[in-house]
Design an enzyme around this catalytic site. Structure first.
Site, PDB file in Angstrom:
ATOM      1  NE  ARG A 173      30.387  16.975  -8.719  1.00  0.00           N
ATOM      2  CZ  ARG A 173      30.499  15.715  -8.346  1.00  0.00           C
ATOM      3  NH1 ARG A 173      31.571  15.021  -8.693  1.00  0.00           N
ATOM      4  NH2 ARG A 173      29.580  15.122  -7.616  1.00  0.00           N
TER       5      ARG A 173
ATOM      6  CE1 TYR B 276      35.071  14.098  -8.710  1.00  0.00           C
ATOM      7  CE2 TYR B 276      35.722  14.501 -10.988  1.00  0.00           C
ATOM      8  CZ  TYR B 276      34.878  14.752  -9.929  1.00  0.00           C
ATOM      9  OH  TYR B 276      33.860  15.660 -10.063  1.00  0.00           O
TER      10      TYR B 276
ATOM     11  CG  ASP C  63      -1.918  -1.145   1.161  1.00  0.00           C
ATOM     12  OD1 ASP C  63      -2.320  -1.505   0.039  1.00  0.00           O
ATOM     13  OD2 ASP C  63      -2.256  -1.682   2.220  1.00  0.00           O
TER      14      ASP C  63
ATOM     15  CG  HIS D  82      23.884  19.389 -15.803  1.00  0.00           C
ATOM     16  ND1 HIS D  82      22.797  19.815 -15.088  1.00  0.00           N
ATOM     17  CD2 HIS D  82      24.788  18.978 -14.866  1.00  0.00           C
ATOM     18  CE1 HIS D  82      23.009  19.631 -13.798  1.00  0.00           C
ATOM     19  NE2 HIS D  82      24.228  19.138 -13.625  1.00  0.00           N
TER      20      HIS D  82
ATOM     21  CG  ASP E 250      23.408  19.803  -9.494  1.00  0.00           C
ATOM     22  OD1 ASP E 250      23.993  19.262  -8.546  1.00  0.00           O
ATOM     23  OD2 ASP E 250      23.549  19.466 -10.685  1.00  0.00           O
TER      24      ASP E 250
ATOM     25  CG  ASP F  49      26.449  16.731  -6.636  1.00  0.00           C
ATOM     26  OD1 ASP F  49      25.476  17.495  -6.546  1.00  0.00           O
ATOM     27  OD2 ASP F  49      26.904  16.328  -7.725  1.00  0.00           O
TER      28      ASP F  49
ATOM     29  CD  GLU G 154      28.160  19.354 -12.512  1.00  0.00           C
ATOM     30  OE1 GLU G 154      28.452  18.461 -11.715  1.00  0.00           O
ATOM     31  OE2 GLU G 154      27.040  19.474 -13.025  1.00  0.00           O
TER      32      GLU G 154
ATOM     33  CG  HIS H 160      32.360  15.163 -14.527  1.00  0.00           C
ATOM     34  ND1 HIS H 160      32.162  16.530 -14.450  1.00  0.00           N
ATOM     35  CD2 HIS H 160      32.947  14.810 -13.353  1.00  0.00           C
ATOM     36  CE1 HIS H 160      32.586  16.974 -13.281  1.00  0.00           C
ATOM     37  NE2 HIS H 160      33.088  15.955 -12.594  1.00  0.00           N
TER      38      HIS H 160
ATOM     39  CG  HIS I  44      21.503  15.874 -15.498  1.00  0.00           C
ATOM     40  ND1 HIS I  44      22.313  14.819 -15.802  1.00  0.00           N
ATOM     41  CD2 HIS I  44      22.090  16.477 -14.427  1.00  0.00           C
ATOM     42  CE1 HIS I  44      23.345  14.778 -14.961  1.00  0.00           C
ATOM     43  NE2 HIS I  44      23.214  15.773 -14.106  1.00  0.00           N
TER      44      HIS I  44
ATOM     45  CD  GLU J   7      26.726  20.572  -9.582  1.00  0.00           C
ATOM     46  OE1 GLU J   7      26.800  19.686  -8.700  1.00  0.00           O
ATOM     47  OE2 GLU J   7      26.081  20.439 -10.630  1.00  0.00           O
TER      48      GLU J   7
ATOM     49  CG  HIS K 245      26.485   8.764 -10.865  1.00  0.00           C
ATOM     50  ND1 HIS K 245      25.992   8.272 -12.043  1.00  0.00           N
ATOM     51  CD2 HIS K 245      26.747  10.082 -11.097  1.00  0.00           C
ATOM     52  CE1 HIS K 245      25.955   9.244 -12.947  1.00  0.00           C
ATOM     53  NE2 HIS K 245      26.410  10.346 -12.389  1.00  0.00           N
TER      54      HIS K 245
HETATM   55  N1  GLY Z   1      24.114  16.015  -9.121  1.00  0.00           N
HETATM   56  C1  GLY Z   1      24.167  15.669 -10.478  1.00  0.00           C
HETATM   57  C2  GLY Z   1      25.068  16.520 -11.210  1.00  0.00           C
HETATM   58  O1  GLY Z   1      25.835  17.253 -10.630  1.00  0.00           O
HETATM   59  O2  GLY Z   1      25.032  16.571 -12.393  1.00  0.00           O
HETATM   60 MN    MN Z   2      25.544  17.985  -8.679  1.00  0.00          MN
HETATM   61 MN    MN Z   3      25.247  19.001 -11.778  1.00  0.00          MN
END
Ligand code: GLY
Ligand code: MN
Ligand code: MN
Length: 465
Positions: A433, A416, A40, A362, A275, A264, A412, A358, A369, A435, A247
């Site tokens: 990182r 690493y 439920d 974005h 973000d 993050d 961002e 990366h 995203h 961001e 991730h």
């Molecule tokens: N938290 C996802 C990104 O930074 O793209």
């Molecule tokens: Mn992020």
């Molecule tokens: Mn991001």
């Protein structure tokens, strides 16, 4: 429902969309389904972003139908006292017409009966492709019913078009209302990062056994205290070497003095995401090697921020960041000049990739995203080919999107460092990182997430406080 944005704003968006549908067009925009977790219990409900963009309506089981002549019809849950006792208040079709400035509203149970009539004598039916499970088949079923009536003179739509193509472009440019909500979302998230850094240092000073989930709890506290409905995505709280897992989630790992913590995390407020990433020393004091890499990432972010302005391409901030990161990697010996060559060689051959794998940003909006083409619409035909230096794959490039005021994107960069041959041990397992969220303005960009500092000394001062 989002009470801070006037109903007229949604009506204006529908009018703008209707003008793009063409006089004989019709658009079908369902909201998201409820998703059962087990028995439920459902997962926390989240409306569909396209639907919300056009209605501001957050109840499940609803569908907007918009015709090219600008008429809006909503199908929504009917009033039902018994269901409302269990599941909560329903607006109901009768009240919806006034509350949402619609032309008509019906119980959602009437959808299958009404849709063939609404589709009759239209040329094109627009709906979001490949998003709502079963919608394609449902539309096909409605069209079959319209076709059955062609011998009585009815016209059946001959075209089906992806509504995302129209809505993605509209959503890419955030209006003043959206920017306002996004500023507030980012401010809550920034406070959450500040709170969490300070709590981390305090708990370690008190000799507590600090775990990643404790920090996650601090974030969540501030998100909810600020009025946010939920995190905009699964928060990453990564202690020590976990920061090198892109991730990673907040888990049970211990947060130790002497190590960095990468967080993050951003909240969703009234349908809009924030973000933010910050990386800080668990006990409030950077070590030498941590600080060396941190300052490179910060300098690369500054370069990317400077490149985020109207007229620049979406890829410009990335290229600016890569240049600084690559130079920094050479300077501190992460990359050996005798192996990788000059800065130009490092960039050309993407030799920085093992430490920065990366992109630098974005689009950000209702979805973390967010939607919106990364290719400049007027230049899609200008295809060039290049060989990826690492994989050897031939990549087709199209000119990157030109930034314009009202677009919102993240900036961002990171570094690493996984242990590996030739990698200086002092840097092993450091993941950093930084961001921030940027609104492109007429002059440059506005960073809306700087309620939490980024400079190393400022972070140290904050954590001493
Ligand atoms: N938290 C996802 C990104 O930074 O793209
Ligand atoms: Mn992020
Ligand atoms: Mn991001």
């Amino acid at each position: 429902m989002n009470t801070t944005v006037p109903t007229s704003v949604y009506a204006q968006r529908r009018a703008r969309l209707a003008a793009k549908l063409g006089g004989t067009g019709i658009a079908i925009v369902p909201t998201a389904p409820e998703r059962p977790r087990n028995r439920d219990s459902d997962f926390l409900y989240r409306h569909d972003s396209y639907f919300y963009y056009l209605t501001g309506f957050t109840e499940p089981n609803a569908c907007l139908v918009l015709t090219g002549d600008g008429k809006s019809t909503l199908f929504c849950q009917p009033k039902d006292l018994e269901r409302e006792i269990w599941d909560g208040y329903r607006l109901g079709p009768e009240a919806a017409v006034g509350a949402l400035a619609l032309d008509a509203a019906f119980p959602v149970t009437d959808l299958d009966q009404q849709m063939p009539k609404l589709l009759e004598n239209r040329a094109t039916v627009w709906f979001p492709f490949s998003i709502h499970e079963g919608l394609e088949q449902r539309v096909a079923g409605w069209l079959t019913q319209v076709r059955a009536r062609v011998r009585y003179g009815a016209l059946c739509p001959e075209q089906q078009s992806d509504l995302c193509a129209l809505l993605d472009e509209m959503r890419l440019f955030k209006d003043a209302h959206e920017q306002d909500v996004m500023r507030r979302a980012a401010a809550i998230s920034a406070r959450a990062h500040v709170r969490t850094m300070q709590a981390c240092a305090r708990m370690l000073r008190d000799g507590r056994d600090v775990r990643e989930f404790h920090l996650d709890a601090e974030l969540m506290h501030e998100f909810r205290m600020g009025g946010s409905q939920s995190p905009a995505y699964n928060s990453i709280v990564a202690a020590g070497s976990n920061a090198c897992v892109l991730h990673y989630r907040a888990d049970v790992a211990p947060v130790r003095a002497g190590e960095l913590v990468l967080i993050d995390a951003g909240c969703e407020l009234d349908g809009y995401a924030s973000d933010i990433t910050r990386t800080f020393p668990a006990d409030g004091k950077f070590t030498g090697p941590q600080r060396a890499l941190y300052d490179i990432v910060l300098a690369s972010q500054e370069a990317a921020v400077a490149a985020t302005r109207p007229g620049a391409r979406f890829t410009d901030p990335h290229e600016a960041a890569v240049k600084v990161l690559a130079q920094g990697m050479l300077d501190v010996g992460l990359l050996a000049r005798d192996k990788v060559g000059s800065l130009e060689d490092v960039i050309e051959k993407r030799a920085y990739f093992p430490f920065y794998m990366h992109r630098t940003g974005h689009w950000l909006g209702m979805d973390v995203h967010d939607c919106g083409s990364y290719v400049e619409p007027g230049e899609v035909g200008q295809v060039s080919e290049r060989k990826d230096p690492l994989s050897g794959e031939i990549i087709k490039n199209r000119p990157s999107r030109v930034l314009q005021p009202g677009m919102v994107l993240t900036i961002e960069p990171g570094i690493y460092v996984r242990p590996g041959e030739g990698v200086p041990p002092a840097f092993h397992n450091i993941g950093i990182r930084i961001e921030d969220d940027a609104i492109v303005t007429a002059q440059g960009c506005e960073l809306i997430s700087r309620g939490v500092p980024v400079r190393a000394e400022e972070i140290e001062a904050l954590m001493r406080a």
